[in-house]
Design a protein around this motif. Structure first.
Motif, PDB file in Angstrom:
ATOM      1  N   GLN A  20       0.545  -1.290   0.116  1.00  0.00           N
ATOM      2  CA  GLN A  20       0.131   0.008   0.082  1.00  0.00           C
ATOM      3  C   GLN A  20       0.870   1.454   0.117  1.00  0.00           C
ATOM      4  O   GLN A  20       1.886   1.394   0.516  1.00  0.00           O
ATOM      5  CB  GLN A  20      -0.950   0.129   1.230  1.00  0.00           C
ATOM      6  N   PRO A  21       0.287   2.452  -0.405  1.00  0.00           N
ATOM      7  CA  PRO A  21       1.131   3.785  -0.473  1.00  0.00           C
ATOM      8  C   PRO A  21       1.649   4.059   1.091  1.00  0.00           C
ATOM      9  O   PRO A  21       0.550   3.915   1.981  1.00  0.00           O
ATOM     10  CB  PRO A  21      -0.034   4.786  -1.199  1.00  0.00           C
ATOM     11  N   GLY A  22       2.879   4.343   1.080  1.00  0.00           N
ATOM     12  CA  GLY A  22       3.135   4.798   2.372  1.00  0.00           C
ATOM     13  C   GLY A  22       2.572   6.109   3.124  1.00  0.00           C
ATOM     14  O   GLY A  22       1.988   6.863   2.246  1.00  0.00           O
ATOM     15  N   THR A  23       2.824   6.352   4.366  1.00  0.00           N
ATOM     16  CA  THR A  23       2.379   7.729   4.751  1.00  0.00           C
ATOM     17  C   THR A  23       3.034   8.888   4.268  1.00  0.00           C
ATOM     18  O   THR A  23       4.259   8.669   3.990  1.00  0.00           O
ATOM     19  CB  THR A  23       2.532   7.533   6.345  1.00  0.00           C
ATOM     20  N   HIS A  24       2.327   9.707   3.780  1.00  0.00           N
ATOM     21  CA  HIS A  24       2.897  10.999   3.266  1.00  0.00           C
ATOM     22  C   HIS A  24       3.311  12.046   4.335  1.00  0.00           C
ATOM     23  O   HIS A  24       2.553  12.282   5.175  1.00  0.00           O
ATOM     24  CB  HIS A  24       2.120  11.737   2.227  1.00  0.00           C
ATOM     25  N   ALA A  62       2.504   7.269  -7.020  1.00  0.00           N
ATOM     26  CA  ALA A  62       2.911   6.675  -8.622  1.00  0.00           C
ATOM     27  C   ALA A  62       4.352   6.150  -8.654  1.00  0.00           C
ATOM     28  O   ALA A  62       5.204   6.751  -8.243  1.00  0.00           O
ATOM     29  CB  ALA A  62       2.691   7.885  -9.817  1.00  0.00           C
ATOM     30  N   GLN A  63       4.382   5.122  -9.321  1.00  0.00           N
ATOM     31  CA  GLN A  63       5.792   4.435  -9.530  1.00  0.00           C
ATOM     32  C   GLN A  63       6.511   4.246  -8.033  1.00  0.00           C
ATOM     33  O   GLN A  63       7.684   4.314  -8.126  1.00  0.00           O
ATOM     34  CB  GLN A  63       6.501   5.317 -10.412  1.00  0.00           C
ATOM     35  N   GLY A  64       5.828   3.738  -7.241  1.00  0.00           N
ATOM     36  CA  GLY A  64       6.155   3.594  -5.979  1.00  0.00           C
ATOM     37  C   GLY A  64       6.672   4.485  -5.224  1.00  0.00           C
ATOM     38  O   GLY A  64       7.387   4.504  -4.192  1.00  0.00           O
ATOM     39  N   LYS A  65       6.506   5.795  -5.441  1.00  0.00           N
ATOM     40  CA  LYS A  65       6.593   6.966  -4.537  1.00  0.00           C
ATOM     41  C   LYS A  65       5.756   8.316  -4.788  1.00  0.00           C
ATOM     42  O   LYS A  65       5.005   8.049  -5.787  1.00  0.00           O
ATOM     43  CB  LYS A  65       8.143   7.524  -4.621  1.00  0.00           C
ATOM     44  N   TRP A  66       5.890   9.237  -3.943  1.00  0.00           N
ATOM     45  CA  TRP A  66       4.924  10.486  -4.144  1.00  0.00           C
ATOM     46  C   TRP A  66       5.433  11.330  -5.085  1.00  0.00           C
ATOM     47  O   TRP A  66       6.504  11.680  -5.323  1.00  0.00           O
ATOM     48  CB  TRP A  66       4.858  11.017  -2.638  1.00  0.00           C
ATOM     49  N   LYS A 159      -9.718  12.693  -5.694  1.00  0.00           N
ATOM     50  CA  LYS A 159      -8.937  11.350  -5.073  1.00  0.00           C
ATOM     51  C   LYS A 159     -10.119  10.516  -4.686  1.00  0.00           C
ATOM     52  O   LYS A 159      -9.831   9.138  -4.700  1.00  0.00           O
ATOM     53  CB  LYS A 159      -8.248  11.917  -3.786  1.00  0.00           C
ATOM     54  N   THR A 160     -11.348  10.950  -4.289  1.00  0.00           N
ATOM     55  CA  THR A 160     -12.334   9.894  -4.103  1.00  0.00           C
ATOM     56  C   THR A 160     -12.947   9.415  -5.380  1.00  0.00           C
ATOM     57  O   THR A 160     -13.685   8.168  -5.424  1.00  0.00           O
ATOM     58  CB  THR A 160     -13.346  10.498  -3.090  1.00  0.00           C
ATOM     59  N   GLU A 161     -13.068  10.156  -6.407  1.00  0.00           N
ATOM     60  CA  GLU A 161     -13.806   9.854  -7.548  1.00  0.00           C
ATOM     61  C   GLU A 161     -12.824   9.301  -8.696  1.00  0.00           C
ATOM     62  O   GLU A 161     -13.487   8.558  -9.419  1.00  0.00           O
ATOM     63  CB  GLU A 161     -14.610  10.957  -8.171  1.00  0.00           C
ATOM     64  N   TRP A 162     -11.719   9.570  -8.571  1.00  0.00           N
ATOM     65  CA  TRP A 162     -10.788   9.049  -9.838  1.00  0.00           C
ATOM     66  C   TRP A 162      -9.559   8.455  -9.667  1.00  0.00           C
ATOM     67  O   TRP A 162      -9.316   7.341 -10.260  1.00  0.00           O
ATOM     68  CB  TRP A 162     -10.495  10.274 -10.547  1.00  0.00           C
ATOM     69  N   VAL A 163      -8.738   9.025  -8.666  1.00  0.00           N
ATOM     70  CA  VAL A 163      -7.309   8.295  -8.319  1.00  0.00           C
ATOM     71  C   VAL A 163      -7.438   6.848  -8.168  1.00  0.00           C
ATOM     72  O   VAL A 163      -8.181   6.716  -6.930  1.00  0.00           O
ATOM     73  CB  VAL A 163      -6.734   9.145  -7.603  1.00  0.00           C
ATOM     74  N   PRO A 164      -6.980   5.918  -8.561  1.00  0.00           N
ATOM     75  CA  PRO A 164      -7.039   4.592  -7.724  1.00  0.00           C
ATOM     76  C   PRO A 164      -6.401   4.486  -6.535  1.00  0.00           C
ATOM     77  O   PRO A 164      -5.364   5.147  -6.169  1.00  0.00           O
ATOM     78  CB  PRO A 164      -5.993   3.806  -8.858  1.00  0.00           C
ATOM     79  N   THR A 165      -6.859   3.764  -5.622  1.00  0.00           N
ATOM     80  CA  THR A 165      -6.534   3.829  -4.139  1.00  0.00           C
ATOM     81  C   THR A 165      -4.986   3.169  -3.940  1.00  0.00           C
ATOM     82  O   THR A 165      -4.475   3.479  -2.831  1.00  0.00           O
ATOM     83  CB  THR A 165      -7.499   2.671  -3.254  1.00  0.00           C
ATOM     84  N   VAL A 166      -4.488   2.481  -4.934  1.00  0.00           N
ATOM     85  CA  VAL A 166      -3.257   1.689  -4.862  1.00  0.00           C
ATOM     86  C   VAL A 166      -2.292   2.574  -5.678  1.00  0.00           C
ATOM     87  O   VAL A 166      -1.035   2.283  -5.986  1.00  0.00           O
ATOM     88  CB  VAL A 166      -3.100   0.297  -5.275  1.00  0.00           C
TER      89      VAL A 166
END
Length: 214
Positions: A20-24, A62-66, A159-166
């Motif tokens: 999962q994406p890390g904490t920003h 994206a691509q394993g990083k922010w 972010k809620t409508e479009w960007v994939p959660t992963v």
């Protein structure tokens, strides 16, 4: 439906690992800017396009990083008029988004540009660009997200409508997909409550028709 325990067993069998994406961790401004007042003061309803623009930055996995997205919104219709993405949340990013907005909107002057107190927007590079474009700068009070609420709503919708959660597999794919949302779906087809459920670009087209502009 398949329960999480079954999924875990299947993933273990296939040698798959969930990532999962890390904490920003985003660097926040710690210095007040009394030299840049909050001129807008939450007056989010304006009478004409190119009167007030708002800007802000958010982060995309994206691509394993922010990666970072800067956007510019015209408060009249809530239309996205400029945007840019980068691996770094620096002044160059917000300047690029501003440059795109300036060209897209026909190089207007006298625009009030509002943002939060991020270091990118208070940088010399960005402020010089505003001066070149004959724009006035306004900044939110520190720690007051409601002072730039239209931008918060834009990013929340994205972010809620479009960007994939992963997140995205590549930065290029992220930029392509987010550009499609901002410039096509958000501007032209998505109903917007501020406009009585009319998309932002459609509102501006109707205004042009009423005023007789081509």
């Amino acid at each position: 439906m398949i329960g999480r325990f079954k999924v875990r067993a299947l993933m273990k069998e296939q040698g798959l690992i969930s990532k999962q994406p890390g904490t920003h961790a985003y660097k926040k401004s710690t210095v007040e800017r009394p030299d840049i007042p909050n001129i807008l003061d939450r007056q989010f309803t304006v009478e004409a396009p190119n009167t007030v623009w708002c800007g802000d930055i958010t982060y995309i996995w994206a691509q394993g990083k922010w990666h970072y997205l800067a956007a510019v919104l015209d408060l009249f219709s809530r239309r996205v008029v400029g945007w840019a993405m980068s691996a770094k949340p620096d002044a160059d990013l917000v300047v690029k988004a501003l440059d795109r907005a300036y060209e897209m909107r026909g190089r207007p002057s006298g625009v009030l540009f509002h943002s939060d107190q991020g270091s990118q927007y208070s940088s010399r590079h960005f402020r010089q660009r505003l001066w070149r474009y004959r724009m006035t700068q306004s900044m939110s009070r520190r720690g007051n997200c409601w002072d730039n609420a239209p931008m918060e709503r834009l990013f929340r919708s994205l972010k809620t409508e479009w960007v994939p959660t992963v997140g995205y597999m590549t930065a290029a794919l992220a930029e392509q997909d987010i550009g499609r949302y901002l410039m096509q779906r958000y501007n032209w087809t998505r109903p917007h409550q501020h406009n009585g459920l009319v998309p932002p670009a459609v509102v501006e087209e109707k205004l042009k028709s009423l005023s007789g502009n081509c």
